[in-house]
Scaffold this motif. Structure first.
Motif, PDB file in Angstrom:
ATOM      1  N   LEU B  22     -50.102  49.460   2.155  1.00  0.00           N
ATOM      2  CA  LEU B  22     -50.186  48.811   0.830  1.00  0.00           C
ATOM      3  C   LEU B  22     -51.358  49.447   0.087  1.00  0.00           C
ATOM      4  CD1 LEU B  22     -48.885  46.319  -0.685  1.00  0.00           C
ATOM      5  CD2 LEU B  22     -50.886  45.009   0.043  1.00  0.00           C
ATOM      6  N   VAL B  24     -53.194  48.845  -3.601  1.00  0.00           N
ATOM      7  CA  VAL B  24     -53.267  48.061  -4.848  1.00  0.00           C
ATOM      8  C   VAL B  24     -54.256  48.781  -5.777  1.00  0.00           C
ATOM      9  CG1 VAL B  24     -53.972  45.869  -5.853  1.00  0.00           C
ATOM     10  CG2 VAL B  24     -52.796  45.900  -3.637  1.00  0.00           C
ATOM     11  N   LEU B  27     -55.430  46.032 -10.305  1.00  0.00           N
ATOM     12  CA  LEU B  27     -54.690  44.756 -10.446  1.00  0.00           C
ATOM     13  C   LEU B  27     -55.504  43.832 -11.375  1.00  0.00           C
ATOM     14  CD1 LEU B  27     -52.237  43.138  -9.423  1.00  0.00           C
ATOM     15  CD2 LEU B  27     -53.684  42.230  -7.619  1.00  0.00           C
ATOM     16  N   THR B  67     -56.164  37.062  -6.433  1.00  0.00           N
ATOM     17  CA  THR B  67     -55.732  38.417  -6.037  1.00  0.00           C
ATOM     18  C   THR B  67     -54.567  38.317  -5.063  1.00  0.00           C
ATOM     19  OG1 THR B  67     -58.044  39.096  -6.227  1.00  0.00           O
ATOM     20  CG2 THR B  67     -56.567  40.589  -5.037  1.00  0.00           C
ATOM     21  N   SER B  70     -51.469  37.296  -6.722  1.00  0.00           N
ATOM     22  CA  SER B  70     -50.927  38.343  -7.605  1.00  0.00           C
ATOM     23  C   SER B  70     -50.157  39.384  -6.788  1.00  0.00           C
ATOM     24  CB  SER B  70     -52.088  39.022  -8.364  1.00  0.00           C
ATOM     25  OG  SER B  70     -52.879  38.033  -9.004  1.00  0.00           O
ATOM     26  N   VAL B  71     -50.690  39.722  -5.632  1.00  0.00           N
ATOM     27  CA  VAL B  71     -49.989  40.756  -4.807  1.00  0.00           C
ATOM     28  C   VAL B  71     -48.591  40.256  -4.468  1.00  0.00           C
ATOM     29  CG1 VAL B  71     -49.967  41.865  -2.520  1.00  0.00           C
ATOM     30  CG2 VAL B  71     -52.084  41.774  -3.860  1.00  0.00           C
ATOM     31  N   ASP B  73     -46.944  38.073  -6.165  1.00  0.00           N
ATOM     32  CA  ASP B  73     -46.258  37.705  -7.404  1.00  0.00           C
ATOM     33  C   ASP B  73     -45.968  36.207  -7.487  1.00  0.00           C
ATOM     34  OD1 ASP B  73     -45.128  38.118  -9.836  1.00  0.00           O
ATOM     35  OD2 ASP B  73     -43.084  38.404  -9.070  1.00  0.00           O
ATOM     36  N   VAL B  86     -48.860  47.846  -7.446  1.00  0.00           N
ATOM     37  CA  VAL B  86     -48.924  47.439  -6.028  1.00  0.00           C
ATOM     38  C   VAL B  86     -47.966  48.363  -5.274  1.00  0.00           C
ATOM     39  CG1 VAL B  86     -48.468  45.578  -4.394  1.00  0.00           C
ATOM     40  CG2 VAL B  86     -49.449  45.054  -6.630  1.00  0.00           C
ATOM     41  N   TYR B  88     -46.129  49.775  -2.217  1.00  0.00           N
ATOM     42  CA  TYR B  88     -45.785  49.237  -0.884  1.00  0.00           C
ATOM     43  C   TYR B  88     -44.955  50.299  -0.176  1.00  0.00           C
ATOM     44  CZ  TYR B  88     -42.895  46.435   2.364  1.00  0.00           C
ATOM     45  OH  TYR B  88     -42.239  45.953   3.459  1.00  0.00           O
ATOM     46  N   ARG B 113     -44.548  46.323  -8.710  1.00  0.00           N
ATOM     47  CA  ARG B 113     -44.710  45.716 -10.050  1.00  0.00           C
ATOM     48  C   ARG B 113     -43.644  46.245 -10.998  1.00  0.00           C
ATOM     49  NH1 ARG B 113     -46.568  41.434  -9.978  1.00  0.00           N
ATOM     50  NH2 ARG B 113     -46.450  41.491 -12.222  1.00  0.00           N
TER      51      ARG B 113
END
Lengths: 369, 429, 331, 623
Positions: B22, B24, B27, B67, B70-71, B73, B86, B88, B113
């Protein structure tokens, strides 16, 4: 409507200043303001309430006619913008025999009676305005009586818990088992429709007549108005249960708060803890419940006067009852006072929603007729 | 709402270590409240390696919980994720969207995203899952624990059986299906297999007599047992990344030790990457290999455990470490950080290092937005502070009363905890 | 087992309340100004006659004896005789019960069937037309006095459009089943449609306030639940939104709604009394009003007791349903 | 935290400051007579469902032993830590100590007087000498009162500030100019001026440079033409009356402000003292951060000038950086006012930092006490060891450390385990003499016996697992039970006992199986409740029975074999935990029976987290 220096903000300013007595913390005022700014419905609610309160307070000044004077020859006039065709059946002597002749006659509204007149020729607008006074007074007095009784019982039950709570709450369950309307009818039936005639302060002070003649309105206004005394007492005795339930719930949760334990650690006795800590923090839900109760009591009062159990004839419910007989011929006699009730109660409920959204008291579904 | 894929030429997946699962980047999540715009998360970057426990530490109001949400969603209004990527690593997902949304794919990495919302939602469970701080309020009180875990298993089973349906608008289970299932007895969302699997999972997380306990309700469990059930539910979908938001804060220290052991064993067993979010530096020290320190919505220092614990550069990290009483050699006096957490209200946040008003070493140079600088120690070690590149110069220090003019951050809005997640740290007895 | 104990405990509390109701009803008579005898004796009755009537009605005995006697009779289902028609009070009152029950049940069913989906839709589709329509309907619904609503419906639908009867009650719901066995389906069908036709307006009149109330409750309850942590956790595990809303959130929303339904039964029965007056529906309401006007004590007391006991029964049932829905209550 | 200038650091209390110095007084306190607070055998039981209706159903109310026989001594000026996990009864002990709850049994002596039997007037005096600071910043301040009112409430209740007879009043007079000035001071001036070492010094400056001089700079009171008198920072609370006499002036100083202003002044000084600004006196609690609210809570506790403060988890709800500020403040206040603290907490590193001595509680009982040094360096009780072992250290050495955790959950206080209450989770249970068995197997046998004794050993479930409904294959049954409870490591006599116990169990005789196992495997930890001995570093644990036996203390425990320290793995079949809410000390829906409220300040609050509205109480006894 309310810009930054509008009347409302001055009102809030005033509340700010006397907040000690009103125990309304500035945070509550701030939440009320921010919620008020964003929701249009609360503005409508406040506007409606202001109109009704204005009507109730200044009734003698603004009522077009004296609500009680009867004028049989212009009975059943339609409100402005409507005409009414009336069949007149007259018996006449026509060449020796009695004949009934149907003549149709159109009756149209007159400016003197914008909302028309009822079967006795009394002006509908005047009766609506004076009806507001009855409804609001019964609503406010009934609610305060119920609040006084209910909150004291509820706080005691919630604070002391145990046996005290048990007995008081069973007692509340019993009175809850009698629907307010049913118990009201029974009590009024038993005690009789005692009514209290209250002198109208403005008329007594003689302030009304000069103003009315200046406005060109007929001057003789009633110097007293009749309040349904039994209804107010009964309503108070019937609706106290809702306040008891809410106050008990609040007392149960507030007594667990740490600031209550801290106060007791400082040496405060029960009276101080309840009055200085529990009650002020319980005012929000009680305030919101009060708005619901005022609305319910207005509905209850109009129902009682509709059934003929109210001690006064100057009431919206009573007018609707009168209008019922003339539904076909004069629909407005029953309709107009009904609309007045709906608009008033909608206004109160909107204010109730505004308070609930802003202060979030968490009393869903409490309070009723 | 995901970023509009057609904007500036997509830069593709950012650089990072080869076995990242992952990544990020930038963000940003904002809350549009009455009092104004609250910048809860502002340009947060971090990577999570495969099979690693990455720590995010920060105090109330630092934005660590937002945070996490948000990751995955799960930011609800008035919050909105306004920026950020983000990435992945999921080869078959990348292959699937290579042609539909080219901007979102770069090699094995996919920027979730940019994917349509239905697809992003379908990743919850099978790819990402989350455990929360207070287990008692994270489970439905009127549904048995076994049933709720079986649901999580069922999500995984249906997603792998028919991925296209679970990405549809109704996620493969519309209102019609629900009505039929409720009316016809014996039918339901969860199948026999998933209920049996749920009992297995309960046993796997160490709950005694799992068969009986599966039919009990959350309020019949103790705090420790319920958190184990939450872990079972999170691992039901065999996720690649498990986000743990303060998993042991509400638990007692002996139960906390059990849950931390459990997390480490299961993580090793299933090779899941874990993002451990907490305010407790002890938990970070025991569980994490790498850690990011967050303050006022930004990552202010990042690196391996040794970098951050042994030679921290950012004064906030030093202040944090200085505030904790050391159990083995008790110092006679602690060196706390003065002042209060900032309000995060956009109007009150100056164009400066957000810690400057509380920083003992604030200088002129701090009065500008500070980027992340490399710091000595491992090459992972980075910090958002000028001290990484210049010495502390007494002459350039800011006078004491410099920030007095700023509105007292604790004035109107009280302590601005994360508006969304209840950050307040409250433990039991 | 715990559920059984909970029911037993709640049942006992119910009995306590019923005993309270009966005592209050008995007490009503003693706070009456004026002498109950003159409700029975002719105006010009001589003092001896009045004395004999008083004795006959047992009004001269000490209060506690009357009370004990009243309770004893009540336990045997005997509520004394109507002063006016001197028919056995309990037969009169119980014969009127089905009509009120019909009206109350019909409007409650209408209310629940309409309002729960309305409330849920307006909660899930906030700030959309559906939400505004539902909120404004429910706002006006709880602000309208139901007697005025009844009159307006009569004005529009009966007087102007002549669709529905203005008042009166055709065959009762139960009696139409008797017809079914007696004269076959045709008659039954006619009776049922007749019954429906007559109960339509009163049911809508009584049901509107209730529908509006439950819609508002469901809406705010649903909004409340959707904001809770367990909903966010359930979404985090990937459950389809339909399940999150209608299986998890809705079930927890219904729990408080059920409780309030129990509490608001009083309001419903109060409304029924008014609706019966407007549509001259031959139920307990009209019986009570007439009895009060005629100061026919046995009937007044009989009606109040039936209403009170009915209310307690409903609340015990509601608590049982509540305990079934929410396992935490039973602990 | 703004430090007030040393000069103004006055001693709030009339009596002389405590002789010991700062918090880390290492010298062990002298004998019992010096202890400020002595708690003996304190007991606090709650009763469940014993309402009127339950009484009708003749159901015995179940008792919850939240605090079950606690002995504590707190010396003057000392900080005693009270640690333990949720549900151990530490908060209840703290509140029962101050009579915020009615104790079921036991005695609490404060400075020689027994608090529990105090009448209302004595209790009011006690309230002024002992105060409490709470945990949750958002619930410990009344949202509807300004910060100033919150702090001054104590003074208002006790109608303070009142003149204190044994506080002498003096005036340091400085005269500008050459007039001969005689200054007399009212005796009640000590209500407005802070006293230091038993004397209230009033700074009086008389400016008589020239008759008729214009108003002096600092606005002192001016007689017409006479000298001006000023009192420095006490200007707005004192008043001066100047009467000329031949060759000089008589100046009479008296209190010039109402009690309400005096209280506000007092609140302003306290706000400054706890590190807030006096200008915030009219703000509301919601305008402060968590740390600032705790400071207000501390200021409120200081207002009545107490000697003893119960700190009930004062920093648990705060972030680490703010926590440090509050701990430093508490340290300073203790050394400045000679306060004695009872510091209740569950965070051991905080306790290590601030406490002089520590008492560890488990399920309503004190299991170990000792100085912080002794307890953290060489813990005696297995539970203390496990606690210290479990705490994660904020240090790189902690990385990847594998902790030997305790098994299972804290048992329910409704029916606590017999004998030693920690035996269901203890990694060092003492097997009976002559029975050599490793700890993990012994623990499995004990779990099996617990399940049998509680009667919820589902033999049916086992037969199903074995797949033999008509229950013939006893071997398979035994194998299944062995596997489930991990009973394979048994040899010799132990193995045989278990073998035939399982045999008996196979044909359904659970009670007999239990008795057989108990006969052989019953541990002293089950039969005898360990006693907390009266010695410097006591631990209530049978492990130390032989130590005491060797030291000749008459304790009739039988000789104990040396228990190996076996790892207590994840043993199956633990005591099913009671539905105790994670955070709350008590199971849900429990309320406190002692409801009857006496003269007000001893009515209790129930501290279960949520209170079931329909929960009813038994009528408590009036103290």
């Amino acid at each position: 409507m309310a810009d930054s220096t509008g009347p409302l903000d001055r009102l809030f300013g005033a509340v700010d200043r006397v907040r000690g007595a009103l125990t309304v913390s500035p945070r509550t005022v701030r939440n009320l303001k921010s919620e008020y700014r964003t929701s249009a419905l609360s503005k409508v609610g406040v506007a409606l309430i202001l109109v009704v309160v204005f009507m109730a307070v200044f009734a003698p000044f603004i009522a077009p006619q004296n609500p009680t004077t009867q004028n049989l020859d212009n009975g059943r006039l339609p409100p402005l913008g409507f005409t009414q065709t009336e069949q007149q059946t007259q018996t006449q002597m026509v060449n020796g025999s009695i004949q009934t002749v149907n003549t149709t006659e159109t009756v149209n509204a007159t400016l003197a009676h914008p909302l028309g007149t009822n079967s006795l020729g009394q002006d509908m607008l005047a009766r609506v305005i004076y009806g507001a006074r009855t409804s609001l007074l019964v609503g406010l007095l009934g609610t305060s009586l119920a609040a006084l009784l209910g909150v004291s019982v509820g706080l005691t039950a919630g604070y002391y818990r145990g046996r005290v709570d048990d007995t008081l709450m069973r007692f509340a369950d019993v009175s809850l088992a009698f629907p307010s309307l049913v118990l009201a009818i029974a009590l009024i039936g038993v005690w009789g429709r005692a009514s209290v005639s209250v002198p109208d302060p403005f008329v007594v002070a003689g302030v009304v007549d000069p103003v009315r003649s200046a406005l060109g309105l007929p001057t003789p206004m009633p110097d007293t108005f009749v309040l349904p005394g039994t209804v107010i007492v009964v309503v108070g005795l019937v609706n106290w249960v809702w306040f008891a339930r809410v106050a008990r719930g609040e007392a149960l949760s507030i007594r667990e708060e740490e600031f209550v334990k801290a106060a007791r650690a400082l040496g405060a006795d029960d009276a101080r803890v309840v009055l200085r800590h529990v009650l002020p923090n319980a005012t929000t839900p009680i305030l919101v419940l009060a708005t619901i109760q005022v609305a319910s009591i207005i509905l209850l009062e109009s129902s009682l006067s509709f059934l003929g159990f109210s001690g006064t004839t100057l009431s919206w419910g009573f007018d609707i009852a009168q209008g019922r007989a003339y539904l076909a011929s004069a629909w407005w006699i029953a309709t107009v006072p009904g609309l007045a009730i709906v608009l008033t109660v909608v206004g109160i409920n909107l204010v109730g929603d505004w308070l609930r959204d802003a202060l979030d008291p968490g009393i869903e579904g409490e309070g009723g007729m | 709402m995901s970023r509009d894929p057609t904007d500036a030429e997509p830069a593709g997946a950012p650089a990072g270590s080869p076995d990242d699962v992952l990544r990020v980047r930038n963000l940003t999540t904002r809350f549009f409240t009455e009092e104004g715009q609250v910048n809860a998360v502002e340009g947060v970057d971090f990577d999570v390696r495969d099979g690693e426990v990455f720590g995010i530490v920060g105090e109330s109001g630092s934005g660590k919980s937002v945070t996490a949400l948000s990751v995955i969603d799960l930011v609800e209004s008035p919050g909105r994720i306004t920026d950020g990527e983000v990435w992945y690593r999921e080869p078959d997902l990348a292959a699937e969207f290579e042609d539909d949304v080219p901007a979102a794919v770069d090699g094995e990495f996919v920027d979730v995203r940019r994917l349509p919302e239905g697809v992003r939602r379908s990743l919850r469970g099978p790819s990402f899952s989350m455990i929360f701080q207070d287990p008692m309020s994270s489970l439905n009180p009127s549904v048995t624990v076994g049933e709720q875990i079986a649901e999580a298993v069922e999500v995984q089973r249906r997603a792998s059986a028919n991925p296209r349906r679970t990405r549809s608008r109704t996620q493969g289970y519309g209102l019609g299906r629900l009505l039929v299932d409720t009316l016809v007895p014996g039918r339901g969302y969860t199948s026999e297999a998933s209920e049996a699997r749920a009992v297995e999972l309960l046993e796997q997380v160490g709950i005694p007599d799992p068969a009986e306990r599966a039919d009990e309700y959350p309020h019949q469990f103790s705090g420790g047992m319920l958190q184990r059930a939450m872990v079972a539910q999170a691992l039901a979908g065999e996720p690649d990344v498990l986000i743990a938001d303060e998993p042991t804060t509400a638990l007692d220290v002996t139960i906390q030790a059990q849950i931390l052991n459990l997390l480490r064993d299961l993580q090793a067993e299933q090779d899941t990457s874990v993002v451990m979010i907490t305010h407790d530096l002890g938990v970070i020290a025991r569980m994490c290999q790498r850690v990011g320190v967050m303050y006022a919505g930004q990552v202010v220092e990042r690196g391996t455990l040794a970098d951050v614990f042994d030679d921290p550069v950012h004064p906030y990290t030093e202040g944090l470490l200085g505030s904790i009483p050391d159990m083995d050699e008790p110092a006679s006096r602690l060196e706390p950080i003065e002042g209060n957490v900032p309000s995060l209200l956009d109007s009150e946040m100056g164009e400066r290092c957000y810690f400057a008003d509380r920083c003992p070493k604030a200088m002129e140079d701090c009065l500008r937005p500070i980027p992340m600088y490399d710091a000595e120690g491992s090459d992972e070690h980075e910090t958002r502070c000028v001290l990484a590149v210049e010495e502390y110069d007494e002459a350039a220090a800011l006078p004491d009363g410099y920030f007095e003019s700023e509105p007292d951050s604790a004035s109107e809005s009280g302590s601005a905890d994360d508006p969304a997640a209840g950050e307040e740290v409250s433990t039991g007895d | 087992m715990a559920y059984g104990r909970f029911l037993l405990k709640r049942g006992l509390q119910g009995v306590l309340v019923v005993w309270g109701v009966v005592t209050v009803v008995f007490g009503l008579r003693f706070i009456t100004p004026g002498n109950p005898v003159n409700a029975v004796a002719p105006l010009d009755a001589s003092p001896e006659l009045r004395q004999r009537i008083a004795e006959e009605l047992g009004l001269n005995r000490p209060v506690y004896v009357q009370y004990a006697d009243y309770i004893w009779e009540l336990l045997h289902g005997d509520m004394g005789y109507s002063y006016i028609s001197s028919i056995d009070a309990s037969t009169i009152v119980l014969s009127k019960l089905p009509a009120t029950l019909e009206l109350a049940v019909a409007s409650t069913v209408v209310a629940i069937v309409l309002s729960i989906p309305l409330g849920v839709v307006s909660a899930t589709r906030r700030h959309e037309p559906a939400d505004y329509a539902a909120t404004s309907f429910s706002l006006v619904g709880i602000s309208t006095p139901n007697f005025w609503l009844g009159i307006m419906l009569v004005l529009l639908l009966s007087v102007e459009l002549n669709l529905f009867p203005t008042s009166g009650r055709a065959f009762g719901f139960y009696r139409s089943f008797e017809l079914l066995f007696a004269e076959g389906v045709g008659a039954f069908w006619a009776a049922i449609t007749g019954w429906l036709w007559h109960i339509a307006l009163p049911a809508v009149t009584l049901g509107t306030y209730f529908t509006a109330l439950v819609t508002r409750l469901t809406r705010s309850g649903m909004l409340d639940e959707l904001g809770k942590q367990y909903v966010r956790a359930t979404r985090a595990k990937g459950l389809p939104e339909t399940l999150v809303r209608y299986r998890h959130a809705l079930k927890n929303t219904l729990i408080p709604v059920v409780t309030v339904l129990g509490l608001q039964m009083g309001t419903l029965i109060g409304g029924a009394v008014i609706t019966e007056a407007v549509f001259s529906w031959p139920g307990l309401g009209t019986t009570l009003i007439n009895a009060i006007n005629a100061r026919d004590w046995p009937i007044i007391q009989g009606t109040l007791i039936v209403i009170g006991v009915g209310f307690v029964l409903v609340n015990v049932l509601v608590d049982a349903l509540y305990a079934y829905l929410d396992p935490q209550v039973v602990e | 935290m703004t430090e007030t200038d040393p000069g103004a650091g006055s001693d709030l209390r009339g009596t002389d400051a405590r002789d010991g110095d700062g918090a880390d007084a290492s010298a062990p306190p002298a004998g019992d007579d010096d202890a400020l607070v002595e708690v003996r055998g304190l007991r606090k039981y709650y009763y469940e469902d014993d309402t009127l209706i339950d009484r009708l159903l003749r159901r015995e109310p179940t008792s919850i032993q939240a605090v079950d026989g606690v002995d504590l001594d707190i010396e003057r000026g000392e900080t005693l830590g009270l640690v333990g996990e949720s549900g151990c009864g530490k908060s209840t002990t703290g509140e029962t100590l101050l009579r915020l709850r009615d104790a079921t049994d036991g005695s609490v002596r404060f400075d020689g007087e027994d608090v529990l039997s105090m009448g209302s007037s004595e209790l009011r005096r006690f309230r002024k000498r002992a105060q409490i600071v709470f945990q949750d910043p958002f619930s410990s301040l009344d949202p509807r009162m300004t910060v100033g009112d919150v702090i001054a409430e104590g003074l208002k209740i006790h109608d303070l500030p009142a003149a204190d007879p044994d506080v002498a009043v003096e005036a340091d007079v400085t005269v500008d100019g050459d007039a001969d000035v005689e200054v007399t001071v009212d005796d009640d001036v000590d209500t407005a001026v802070e006293s230091e070492g038993g004397v209230a010094r009033v700074p009086v400056r008389v400016d008589a440079t020239g008759a008729g001089a214009t108003g002096s700079a600092d606005g002192g009171t001016r007689a017409d033409g006479g000298p001006t008198v000023s009192f420095g920072r006490y200007d707005d609370v004192l008043a001066a009356e100047v009467t000329p006499r031949d060759g000089g002036y008589d100046v009479h100083v008296s209190v010039g402000a109402s009690k309400r202003t005096l209280r506000r002044e007092r609140a302003r000084t306290l706000l400054e003292r706890v590190g807030l600004s006096a200008g915030q006196i009219d703000r509301y609690p919601h305008e402060f951060s968590g740390g600032q609210r705790q400071r207000v809570g501390i200021a409120r506790a200081l207002a009545l000038d107490p000697e003893f403060i119960v700190l009930d988890e004062p920093v648990s709800a705060l972030d680490v950086s703010v926590q440090a500020q509050i701990l430093n403040l508490l340290d300073d206040l203790q050394s400045e006012y000679g306060l004695t603290y009872l510091f209740i907490a569950h965070d051991l590193s905080v306790v290590r930092h601030i406490c002089d001595r520590v008492a560890v509680m488990y399920l309503g009982e004190v299991v170990e006490t000792g100085t912080t040094e002794e307890l953290f360096e060489s813990p005696k009780h297995p539970y203390t060891e496990a606690l210290l072992e479990s705490v994660p250290r904020a240090d790189t050495s902690e990385q990847g450390r594998r902790v030997e955790t305790l098994s299972g959950d804290v048992p329910s206080p409704r029916d606590p385990p017999s004998g030693c209450r920690f035996r269901t989770r203890c990694p060092e249970v003492i097997p009976p003499a002559g029975v050599a068995v490793d700890q993990s197997t012994y623990r499995s046998v004990m779990d099996l016996r617990d399940r049998l004794r509680r009667g919820d050993f589902g033999t049916g479930v086992v037969w199903e697992a074995v797949g033999d409904p008509d229950r013939e294959d006893t071997e398979a049954f035994k194998r299944e039970v062995r596997a489930e409870f991990g009973l394979d490591g048994l040899t010799g006599a132990n193995g045989d006992t278990v073998e035939d116990a399982l045999e008996v169990l196979a044909n359904g005789r659970e009670r007999e199986a239990a008795e057989r196992l108990t006969e052989r495997f019953e541990s002293v930890c089950e039969t005898e409740e360990p006693v907390l001995p009266d010695e410097p570093h006591p631990a209530a644990c049978h492990l130390y029975d032989d130590e005491r036996a060797a030291a000749g203390v008459d304790d009739d425990a039988d000789p104990v074999t040396d228990p190996e320290f076996g790892g207590a793995g994840m043993a199956a079949g633990m005591e099913t935990p009671d539905p105790e809410a994670a955070g709350g000390e008590l199971p849900d829906g429990v309320s406190d029976p002692e409801h009857g409220v006496s003269d007000g300040d001893s009515s209790d609050a129930d501290d279960a987290d949520d209170h079931d509205a329909s929960e009813d109480d038994r009528d408590g006894s009036e103290p």
